[in-house]
Design an enzyme around this catalytic site. Sequence first.
Site, short mmCIF file in Angstrom:
data_model
loop_
_atom_site.label_atom_id
_atom_site.label_comp_id
_atom_site.label_asym_id
_atom_site.label_seq_id
_atom_site.Cartn_x
_atom_site.Cartn_y
_atom_site.Cartn_z
N HIS A 42 -0.73 -9.05 16.08
CA HIS A 42 0.25 -8.23 16.38
C HIS A 42 -0.48 -6.99 16.88
CE1 HIS A 42 3.58 -5.72 16.30
NE2 HIS A 42 3.03 -4.73 15.93
N SER A 43 -0.02 -6.44 18.38
CA SER A 43 -0.35 -5.21 19.03
C SER A 43 -1.99 -5.45 19.27
CB SER A 43 -0.34 -4.03 18.07
OG SER A 43 -0.43 -2.96 18.80
N MET A 44 -2.94 -4.68 18.85
CA MET A 44 -4.28 -4.84 19.13
C MET A 44 -4.87 -6.29 18.70
SD MET A 44 -7.88 -2.85 17.92
CE MET A 44 -8.22 -4.06 16.58
N SER A 58 2.31 -10.87 19.49
CA SER A 58 3.25 -10.00 19.12
C SER A 58 3.18 -8.54 19.41
CB SER A 58 3.71 -10.28 17.52
OG SER A 58 4.25 -8.95 17.08
N HIS A 106 7.94 -0.84 17.80
CA HIS A 106 6.51 -1.62 17.78
C HIS A 106 6.46 -2.36 16.73
CE1 HIS A 106 2.67 -2.27 19.55
NE2 HIS A 106 2.14 -1.78 18.50
#
Length: 253
Positions: A93-95, A121, A228
């Site tokens: 997820h994200s980074m 994601s 987010h």
Amino acid sequence: MNSTWFRRFTKTVGDGPRLVCFPHAGGAATAYAQLARTLPADLDVVAVQYPGRQDRYREEPFTALAPLVEAVAGELARGVAAEPDRPYALFGHSMGALVAFETARLLARDGVPAPGRLFLSGRGAPETRPSPFTGTFDDADVLAEVRRLNGTAPSMLDNPEVLEMVLPALRADYRALSAYAWEGGEPLPVPVTALIGDGDPMVSVADAEAWRAHTTGAFDLKVFTGGHFYLNDHVAGVAGAVTGGLPALTGRA
């Protein structure tokens, strides 16, 4: 799996496919505790614990993605070699999506059997979004971004003792993201599921759709309501997307 790098949050270890989860910037393995407990018990769900947080807080966090990816890929390669018959997939997820993607690329370069699927994601394909930070940025910039993404309780960000614990990892992760640059590469022969919140202020649905160009395999896009950190409110839905994306590994139709 190396207990320094990987955490489990279930009482038993499933004997089915392994799902390796990569946390967001500033995040820790516990970000995946609820998902691990929601997924089917036959999956072996492990979450990566980056240095510099929680029980690894005394270790220096990485300030560049490449050495972090190399370290995680090395540990995963050993795990794959130890259990060659156990299929696996990566979720980030994200980074963490970027770290998972680059880890898959490095494993492919080194000839390690590929994951059965990538779940990416809350992050657009690497060419779609430059870092929000260029040049010099300070703690105020990092905290403003964290507040904007609404993934951490404001009471925690207003607590000096908590900030003292979490800021080193946040600084390091955002520094690593600011230095990352996509240099191109061949698409992976690995199916991809992209997941996104429809109100994410950082990533558009089109950005998530752009992951399609990075696979020669099947591609699926899952859009959830929320920002987010949509997955905090859609754990069951995300778990369904994971199990639905692994029929070849789980034996489920």
